[in-house]
Design a protein around this motif. Structure first.
Motif, mmCIF file in Angstrom:
data_model
loop_
_atom_site.group_PDB
_atom_site.id
_atom_site.type_symbol
_atom_site.label_atom_id
_atom_site.label_comp_id
_atom_site.label_asym_id
_atom_site.label_seq_id
_atom_site.Cartn_x
_atom_site.Cartn_y
_atom_site.Cartn_z
ATOM 1 N N ALA A 85 -79.281 -50.361 11.453
ATOM 2 C CA ALA A 85 -78.370 -49.280 11.063
ATOM 3 C C ALA A 85 -78.311 -49.152 9.541
ATOM 4 O O ALA A 85 -78.273 -48.038 9.001
ATOM 5 C CB ALA A 85 -76.973 -49.522 11.625
ATOM 6 N N LEU A 86 -78.325 -50.279 8.848
ATOM 7 C CA LEU A 86 -78.324 -50.244 7.386
ATOM 8 C C LEU A 86 -79.612 -49.604 6.861
ATOM 9 O O LEU A 86 -79.575 -48.827 5.901
ATOM 10 C CB LEU A 86 -78.170 -51.656 6.814
ATOM 11 C CG LEU A 86 -76.844 -52.360 7.114
ATOM 12 C CD1 LEU A 86 -76.856 -53.777 6.564
ATOM 13 C CD2 LEU A 86 -75.667 -51.575 6.562
ATOM 14 N N ARG A 87 -80.737 -49.924 7.487
ATOM 15 C CA ARG A 87 -82.018 -49.337 7.065
ATOM 16 C C ARG A 87 -82.023 -47.826 7.280
ATOM 17 O O ARG A 87 -82.566 -47.075 6.472
ATOM 18 C CB ARG A 87 -83.199 -49.974 7.810
ATOM 19 C CG ARG A 87 -83.479 -51.393 7.398
ATOM 20 C CD ARG A 87 -83.965 -51.461 5.945
ATOM 21 N NE ARG A 87 -84.180 -52.813 5.533
ATOM 22 C CZ ARG A 87 -83.347 -53.512 4.762
ATOM 23 N NH1 ARG A 87 -82.264 -52.963 4.281
ATOM 24 N NH2 ARG A 87 -83.601 -54.750 4.441
ATOM 25 N N ARG A 88 -81.418 -47.358 8.375
ATOM 26 C CA ARG A 88 -81.324 -45.911 8.609
ATOM 27 C C ARG A 88 -80.473 -45.250 7.534
ATOM 28 O O ARG A 88 -80.806 -44.172 7.052
ATOM 29 C CB ARG A 88 -80.764 -45.619 10.000
ATOM 30 C CG ARG A 88 -81.781 -45.808 11.110
ATOM 31 C CD ARG A 88 -81.307 -45.205 12.427
ATOM 32 N NE ARG A 88 -80.023 -45.732 12.878
ATOM 33 C CZ ARG A 88 -79.860 -46.833 13.599
ATOM 34 N NH1 ARG A 88 -80.904 -47.542 13.962
ATOM 35 N NH2 ARG A 88 -78.666 -47.217 13.975
ATOM 36 N N LEU A 89 -79.374 -45.894 7.141
ATOM 37 C CA LEU A 89 -78.533 -45.357 6.062
ATOM 38 C C LEU A 89 -79.302 -45.301 4.743
ATOM 39 O O LEU A 89 -79.214 -44.317 4.005
ATOM 40 C CB LEU A 89 -77.276 -46.214 5.885
ATOM 41 C CG LEU A 89 -76.213 -46.112 6.956
ATOM 42 C CD1 LEU A 89 -75.142 -47.182 6.748
ATOM 43 C CD2 LEU A 89 -75.589 -44.723 6.949
ATOM 44 N N GLU A 90 -80.050 -46.350 4.445
ATOM 45 C CA GLU A 90 -80.845 -46.379 3.210
ATOM 46 C C GLU A 90 -81.895 -45.271 3.214
ATOM 47 O O GLU A 90 -82.092 -44.583 2.208
ATOM 48 C CB GLU A 90 -81.510 -47.748 3.040
ATOM 49 C CG GLU A 90 -80.524 -48.853 2.765
ATOM 50 C CD GLU A 90 -81.060 -50.238 3.084
ATOM 51 O OE1 GLU A 90 -80.415 -51.208 2.654
ATOM 52 O OE2 GLU A 90 -82.105 -50.362 3.759
ATOM 53 N N ALA A 91 -82.554 -45.080 4.356
ATOM 54 C CA ALA A 91 -83.571 -44.029 4.470
ATOM 55 C C ALA A 91 -82.939 -42.651 4.312
ATOM 56 O O ALA A 91 -83.485 -41.790 3.606
ATOM 57 C CB ALA A 91 -84.295 -44.130 5.805
ATOM 58 N N ARG A 92 -81.778 -42.442 4.934
ATOM 59 C CA ARG A 92 -81.082 -41.162 4.818
ATOM 60 C C ARG A 92 -80.683 -40.883 3.370
ATOM 61 O O ARG A 92 -80.897 -39.797 2.849
ATOM 62 C CB ARG A 92 -79.837 -41.152 5.710
ATOM 63 C CG ARG A 92 -79.096 -39.818 5.693
ATOM 64 C CD ARG A 92 -77.682 -39.927 6.171
ATOM 65 N NE ARG A 92 -76.946 -40.732 5.206
ATOM 66 C CZ ARG A 92 -75.812 -41.359 5.456
ATOM 67 N NH1 ARG A 92 -75.277 -41.298 6.647
ATOM 68 N NH2 ARG A 92 -75.204 -42.053 4.531
ATOM 69 N N ASP A 93 -80.119 -41.881 2.707
ATOM 70 C CA ASP A 93 -79.708 -41.708 1.317
ATOM 71 C C ASP A 93 -80.910 -41.491 0.401
ATOM 72 O O ASP A 93 -80.851 -40.711 -0.551
ATOM 73 C CB ASP A 93 -78.904 -42.922 0.836
ATOM 74 C CG ASP A 93 -77.543 -43.033 1.516
ATOM 75 O OD1 ASP A 93 -77.119 -42.049 2.171
ATOM 76 O OD2 ASP A 93 -76.922 -44.106 1.402
ATOM 77 N N GLY A 94 -82.012 -42.177 0.697
ATOM 78 C CA GLY A 94 -83.224 -41.998 -0.091
ATOM 79 C C GLY A 94 -83.794 -40.595 0.041
ATOM 80 O O GLY A 94 -84.179 -39.967 -0.953
ATOM 81 N N GLU A 95 -83.836 -40.092 1.267
ATOM 82 C CA GLU A 95 -84.334 -38.731 1.482
ATOM 83 C C GLU A 95 -83.430 -37.704 0.807
ATOM 84 O O GLU A 95 -83.914 -36.709 0.252
ATOM 85 C CB GLU A 95 -84.467 -38.431 2.978
ATOM 86 C CG GLU A 95 -85.624 -39.155 3.630
ATOM 87 C CD GLU A 95 -86.982 -38.799 3.030
ATOM 88 O OE1 GLU A 95 -87.198 -37.645 2.622
ATOM 89 O OE2 GLU A 95 -87.833 -39.701 2.957
ATOM 90 N N ALA A 96 -82.118 -37.935 0.824
ATOM 91 C CA ALA A 96 -81.187 -37.016 0.148
ATOM 92 C C ALA A 96 -81.442 -37.011 -1.354
ATOM 93 O O ALA A 96 -81.402 -35.957 -1.994
ATOM 94 C CB ALA A 96 -79.745 -37.424 0.456
ATOM 95 N N ALA A 97 -81.730 -38.182 -1.931
ATOM 96 C CA ALA A 97 -81.994 -38.263 -3.369
ATOM 97 C C ALA A 97 -83.298 -37.567 -3.740
ATOM 98 O O ALA A 97 -83.446 -37.075 -4.860
ATOM 99 C CB ALA A 97 -82.029 -39.728 -3.810
ATOM 100 N N LEU A 98 -84.249 -37.516 -2.812
ATOM 101 C CA LEU A 98 -85.538 -36.879 -3.074
ATOM 102 C C LEU A 98 -85.531 -35.369 -2.855
ATOM 103 O O LEU A 98 -86.448 -34.673 -3.296
ATOM 104 C CB LEU A 98 -86.615 -37.489 -2.161
ATOM 105 C CG LEU A 98 -87.052 -38.907 -2.474
ATOM 106 C CD1 LEU A 98 -87.911 -39.449 -1.332
ATOM 107 C CD2 LEU A 98 -87.803 -38.959 -3.784
ATOM 108 N N GLN A 99 -84.514 -34.857 -2.204
ATOM 109 C CA GLN A 99 -84.501 -33.458 -1.772
ATOM 110 C C GLN A 99 -84.728 -32.470 -2.922
ATOM 111 O O GLN A 99 -85.589 -31.595 -2.837
ATOM 112 C CB GLN A 99 -83.186 -33.145 -1.060
ATOM 113 C CG GLN A 99 -83.145 -31.769 -0.464
ATOM 114 C CD GLN A 99 -81.864 -31.536 0.326
ATOM 115 O OE1 GLN A 99 -80.934 -32.317 0.268
ATOM 116 N NE2 GLN A 99 -81.830 -30.457 1.065
#
Length: 141
Positions: A55-69
């Motif tokens: 679940a933490l890895r999914r949060l990190e991936a989501r936040d990373g994709e948001a930062a790249l948008q």
């Protein structure tokens, strides 16, 4: 031509570095751009007590994709091809390791924020990266 790594955290300064890389591509100085967002591991904090690692890895991936948008939008609007990656780890070490793993010739990154604390933190990051990187690091203001 150069292959450059552009670390992105969603800040104005990071996006300035993305624009600079797009200009370098347009001027035929750069052939490839690798966008990178590095998330600090959430399990190092209190979140690990309340959430499973996946679940933490999914949060990190989501936040990373948001930062790249926004960086993606800038490069796509400029017609600049790129590859984007989200990684988890120590920020400076992960940037240096990713540049080496992708055979990048340089790193282009934004400068420190203008607040004294932001300048101190970002200055620390750029100094660590200069020591760790095997390729030149260009700071864009």
């Amino acid at each position: 031509m150069l292959k450059v790594l552009v670390p992105v955290n969603g800040s104005k300064h990071a996006l300035d570095a993305v624009r600079h890389a797009a200009f370098m591509y347009r001027d035929k100085c750069v052939s490839d751009i690798v966008l990178l967002n590095v998330q600090e591991p959430l399990e190092a904090g209190r979140a690990a007590a309340f959430h499973r690692l996946d679940a933490l890895r999914r949060l990190e991936a989501r936040d990373g994709e948001a930062a790249l948008q926004e960086a993606r939008r800038i490069l796509e609007d400029a017609g600049t091809p790129y590859v984007a990656q989200v990684k988890v780890g120590d920020i400076a070490r992960t940037i240096a390791d990713t540049a080496a793993a992708n055979d990048c010739d340089a790193i282009v990154m934004g400068t420190a924020a203008r607040s004294p604390m932001g300048a101190l933190f970002a200055g620390h990051l750029s100094n660590r990266l200069l020591r760790l990187s095997r390729v030149p690091v260009t700071l864009v203001r």
